[in-house]
Design an enzyme around this catalytic site. Structure first.
Site, PDB file in Angstrom:
ATOM      1  N   ASP A 150     -32.717   0.813  44.893  1.00  0.00           N
ATOM      2  CA  ASP A 150     -31.671   1.767  45.292  1.00  0.00           C
ATOM      3  C   ASP A 150     -31.452   2.775  44.158  1.00  0.00           C
ATOM      4  OD1 ASP A 150     -29.568   2.874  46.753  1.00  0.00           O
ATOM      5  OD2 ASP A 150     -28.110   1.342  46.144  1.00  0.00           O
TER       6      ASP A 150
ATOM      7  N   GLU B  53     -32.971   8.250  43.036  1.00  0.00           N
ATOM      8  CA  GLU B  53     -33.228   9.711  43.156  1.00  0.00           C
ATOM      9  C   GLU B  53     -33.468  10.365  41.810  1.00  0.00           C
ATOM     10  OE1 GLU B  53     -30.725   8.018  44.593  1.00  0.00           O
ATOM     11  OE2 GLU B  53     -31.790   7.876  46.495  1.00  0.00           O
TER      12      GLU B  53
ATOM     13  N   ASP C 170     -27.043   6.332  53.034  1.00  0.00           N
ATOM     14  CA  ASP C 170     -25.638   6.057  53.375  1.00  0.00           C
ATOM     15  C   ASP C 170     -25.145   6.887  54.546  1.00  0.00           C
ATOM     16  OD1 ASP C 170     -25.850   4.385  51.245  1.00  0.00           O
ATOM     17  OD2 ASP C 170     -24.595   5.565  49.901  1.00  0.00           O
TER      18      ASP C 170
HETATM   19  O1  MIG Z   1     -23.473   3.941  45.043  1.00  0.00           O
HETATM   20  O2  MIG Z   1     -25.479  -0.960  46.025  1.00  0.00           O
HETATM   21  O3  MIG Z   1     -27.394   3.327  49.665  1.00  0.00           O
HETATM   22  O4  MIG Z   1     -27.029   0.768  50.683  1.00  0.00           O
HETATM   23  O5  MIG Z   1     -24.987  -0.788  49.545  1.00  0.00           O
HETATM   24  C1  MIG Z   1     -23.730   3.080  46.097  1.00  0.00           C
HETATM   25  C2  MIG Z   1     -24.414  -0.437  46.726  1.00  0.00           C
HETATM   26  C3  MIG Z   1     -24.880   2.197  45.763  1.00  0.00           C
HETATM   27  C4  MIG Z   1     -26.043   2.794  47.796  1.00  0.00           C
HETATM   28  C5  MIG Z   1     -26.933   2.277  48.869  1.00  0.00           C
HETATM   29  C6  MIG Z   1     -26.201   1.260  49.673  1.00  0.00           C
HETATM   30  C7  MIG Z   1     -25.735   0.135  48.791  1.00  0.00           C
HETATM   31  C8  MIG Z   1     -24.853   0.668  47.660  1.00  0.00           C
HETATM   32  N1  MIG Z   1     -25.589   1.709  46.934  1.00  0.00           N
END
Ligand code: MIG
Length: 855
Positions: A437, A440, A520
């Site tokens: 995650d 980016e 999200d």
């Molecule tokens: O700033 O890990 O897209 O699926 O639950 C949020 C927490 C960070 C973004 C992800 C989301 C995940 C969440 N993450």
């Protein structure tokens, strides 16, 4: 940025001048600015005439002032264009394109005449106009496929001295555009403009751009024919399909090589196969990743994870995966486990394995900045010089979940290898897969919400000359290289196990390493509606294993919305229910037994379709043709004027070649709606009844049929294509459970009737060494006789079934006689309830032929 826009405007006003004035202006622009390309900041240059050309064995190289254009034929249907405004072509190396494709060449026949120079590959002809440098690509019959609209434009894009460029091509009024990764836009990108700059944008909506994943590849589709274009450039880039200029599309980047690949179908499927040839496919994922996946931010304790698993099994909701989001960690530090909340993590993994449930754990790429605190990922990363630096040489530190954090320099091979080793312990417990995650990358405390542009990394590894590079160049590939490091690391740790990685950010070619999801989203009907085109475009962009947060991430869905989303999600490649922290529970049972029963039915159906689904996934892993796909991919000629059928029915999609899924166009719609069928016979998958005949269309007419659907909460219309054989199985609770019962073959008679089945152990790489099973089916039907041929089994993997239950739809005989390999067998009969003729036959690995006759 500002400067570039100025230049674009200038040129577009030039194009409105009368011809003579235009020529004068072009001359003036060239004379005044373009001769001073390299030294005068803020000036432009254009390649506007052929000064000299020389033929290459596989292409041509043209000089234009100080500029160069080189066009190479990699295959007779794949071309590469490289241009520069200096005396030098950009260096080789690509994050997207496979070396095998990059280095491929095919001989061409050069030509030269007073008007143009170029070459012919046998399939494609490239010509470059001597007086303007305009490039035209035509097919073998001279039909124009792509043509420059204005000279390519180079400009100084920023204070660092990067040279940006813009390319404009003519945009026929009936051309349509697809791909570009996970854009929150309609399937057809015509009339839209996009920026490619991977961005964490929580709470996005239709039109938010850019988002997490940018794939600078699109497919153009016109009058039933398609070509593809990949801009092999990682800088911030833009694509415009007729928004800025009505009759032109354009693409450009703020720096880096002007290098693009053109690949010609003519069918959209061939374009997809060529894109896969260039950038690779996603290798066959573990079978369990095709199961239902349960997630939330976060299941925060061992007890909670166990109770979710128990609840799934108790309620008989088939499921294969539970996700662990960031709260399992100590202070959100990647690669740690909070022992308070998860006292015996290895035991948890093992107990879930007994239930045939895999854990997928999040591992964000940011490493907590904890000097001198015994946090091994930081210590070993710093020792190995694996983190990005500020221009002054200090470590770049940015705030993310753990607080101050550092960021791995994923463009170094040594850093990717180091990153891979961080998984050693979790993977040794038997954790199934990992979730990348925030890559980016997302940073909380910088104005851009990402790593500043001047932060420095190093490009070092096979395929590239070693050099330093800033985020300007490597920002867009942080996600893909993060997922690559994870994938390769897992494979190194367990060489005979298929890695499973889910990544949020990626780039062209990222399908080689990871599945993905759309990030999200929110719990709204409009986001459910947007999901289909996004997943279709991700599929066309190579990511055939893609899904969204079912039920929506931000907020909490109404119960009907969650139900409808689970229905559609059962036919998405990744079927994963996920939601944000603090939202209401969003598991399938939420909202009471009636809602749960509907949701269960769809998840059950997904599991019953597993033999078909896995077969399609395996095919996608070889061909790159996505499993979830728009209708025009299979039916490019469906409409009379050959525009993409999906433009009329954006709600409909194909799940593999044989199932048409038709949710309401507005998913909360209560009015009746029309389902449009591509020209084939179609059967209602739920009732087995024929709903559309194979239509005959006259010239210039379309052959579309329709049916009216009355929306009901518990019905997602699904149709099976006439001419298909769909393998199914008895219901299981996990993909790893052997089905109790026969293999089921649903035969839907129609033209060119066929099907296939692929199976293997689902987890290892033994299939690469022949340990798989592949069977082909064909069938022929006439009013009195149906023949089903089952081929001999290919491969050494044993079938799990002993018997095959054959169901033949669209045939209603009163009496039926069955023969297996010419010998009469008993038991065949028409079952009015199922609307099918039913007969059971033994499994025979050598193949068999079933014939059914009626008087
Ligand atoms: O700033 O890990 O897209 O699926 O639950 C949020 C927490 C960070 C973004 C992800 C989301 C995940 C969440 N993450």
């Amino acid at each position: 940025m500002r400067f570039r826009n100025t230049m674009i405007r200038e040129v577009s006003s030039v194009s409105r001048f009368p011809r003579l004035l235009m020529l004068v202006s072009i001359f003036m622009i060239c004379a005044l600015s373009c001769l001073a390309i390299r030294d005068a900041r803020g000036q432009c240059s254009e390649l506007t005439r052929v000064d000299s050309a020389h033929a290459l064995p596989s292409g041509i190289e043209i000089q234009s002032g100080p500029g160069i254009l080189r066009v190479l034929a990699l295959r007779s249907d794949v071309l590469r264009f490289t241009m520069s405004d200096t005396g030098q072509l950009p260096t080789e190396g690509s994050w997207a394109v496979l070396e095998s494709a990059r280095l491929a060449r095919t001989p061409v026949t050069p030509f030269s005449n007073p008007g143009a120079v170029g070459f012919d590959t046998g399939m494609l002809k490239v010509s470059v106009a001597r007086s303007t440098m305009a490039i035209t690509v035509t097919d073998a019959s001279g039909h124009v496929l792509m043509q420059d609209a204005s000279p390519v434009h180079f400009y100084k894009s920023d204070a660092e001295g990067d040279t940006g460029f813009m390319v404009w091509k003519k945009m026929p009024h009936d051309e349509h555009y697809f791909g570009l990764g996970g854009k929150a836009a309609p399937l057809d990108h015509r009339g839209w403009q996009f920026t490619m700059w991977n961005t964490d944008h929580p709470g996005w909506f239709r039109g938010t751009d850019p988002l997490y994943k940018d794939v600078p590849y699109f497919m153009a589709f016109r009058a039933g024919k398609a070509y593809g274009l990949l801009l092999d450039n990682t800088w911030r880039s833009t694509f415009d399909f007729g928004k800025e200029r009505r009759n032109e599309f354009s693409f450009g980047a703020e720096g880096g090589p002007l290098r693009y690949y053109f690949f010609y179908g003519p069918t959209p499927k061939q374009v997809e196969e060529e894109y896969a040839w260039l950038t690779g496919t996603m290798p066959l994922p573990p079978k369990w990743s095709l199961g239902y996946q349960q997630s939330r931010w976060s299941y925060g304790t061992e007890a909670e994870v166990r109770s979710i698993a128990d609840h799934l099994r108790k309620d008989r909701i088939p499921a294969d995966v539970i996700y662990m989001d960031i709260d399992y960690q100590v202070h959100n530090r990647p690669f740690t486990v909070d022992q308070q909340k998860f006292p015996d993590f290895p035991a948890l993994v093992q107990d879930l394995a007994k239930k045939k449930i895999h854990l997928v754990m999040i591992t964000d790429l940011h490493i907590a900045y904890l000097p001198g605190q015994n946090y091994m990922p930081f210590i070993t990363g710093e020792e190995g010089n694996h983190f990005l630096h500020n221009p002054n040489g200090s470590l770049f530190v940015g705030d993310v979940w753990p607080g101050p954090a550092v960021f791995p320099d994923f463009t170094q091979q040594s850093t990717r290898q180091w990153w891979g080793t961080l998984y050693k312990q979790f993977y040794s417990y038997g954790v199934g897969g990992f979730w990348n995650d925030m890559n980016e990358p997302s940073v909380f405390n910088t104005p851009s919400k990402t790593i500043p542009l001047d932060v420095v990394g190093q490009i070092k590894g096979p395929g590239f000359a070693t050099r330093m590079a800033t985020q300007r160049e490597i920002h867009n590939i942080m996600g893909i290289e993060n997922s690559r490091a994870t994938f390769d690391g897992l494979l190194a740790l367990k060489p005979n196990q298929r890695p499973f990685v889910l990544t949020r950010s990626s780039f062209a070619g990222g399908q080689r390493y990871a599945a993905t999801w759309t990030g999200d989203n929110s719990s709204s009907w409009s986001q459910l509606r947007l999901s289909t085109p996004m997943l279709e475009n991700l599929g066309l962009s190579g990511f055939y294993m893609a899904g969204d947060d079912i039920g929506g991430f931000a907020g909490s869905p109404q119960m009907d919305l969650l139900t409808k989303w689970m229905e559609v999600g059962a036919f998405n490649p990744i079927d994963r229910d996920h939601t944000e922290k603090g939202s209401n529970p969003q598991e399938p049972w939420v909202g009471g037994p009636q809602q749960e029963a509907i949701r269960r039915h769809y998840i059950d159906t997904r599991y019953r379709l597993l033999p078909y689904f896995y077969t399609e996934v395996e095919e996608a892993s070889r061909t790159g043709i996505p499993v979830m796909r728009p209708l025009f991919l299979d039916f490019p000629d469906a409409t009379a004027d050959k525009h993409p059928l999906d433009d009329d029915v954006p709600n409909e999609f194909l799940f593999g070649p044989d199932l048409l899924i038709a949710p309401a166009r507005y998913p909360d719609e209560v009015q009746n709606y029309e389902v449009t069928f591509p020209p084939e016979p179609w059967y209602d998958f739920w009732t087995g009844k024929e709903v559309a005949q194979s239509p005959a269309a006259g010239p210039g007419e379309d052959a579309l049929q329709t049916t009216i659907v009355t929306p009901a909460l518990d019905v997602l219309p699904v149709f099976a294509k006439g001419g298909s054989v769909i393998p199914m199985q008895a219901l299981v609770q996990s993909t790893e459970q052997a089905p109790d019962g026969p293999l089921e073959l649903r035969v839907y008679p129609g033209p060119n009737c066929h099907g296939s089945l692929y199976d293997d152990d689902g987890v290892s790489l033994s299939y690469e060494r022949g340990d798989y099973l592949r069977v082909a089916y064909t069938c022929e039907s006439s009013p009195r006789q149906i023949t089903l041929r089952i081929s001999a089994q290919q491969g050494s993997y044993p079938a799990w079934w002993k018997k095959i239950q054959v169901s033949i739809f669209g045939w209603h005989p009163e009496q039926v006689q069955a023969e297996l390999d010419g010998k009469p067998i008993a038991g065949a009969k028409y079952d009015p309830e199922q609307a099918s003729v039913e007969v059971e036959i033994p499994q025979n690995a050598n193949g068999e032929t079933l014939t059914l006759r009626t008087e």
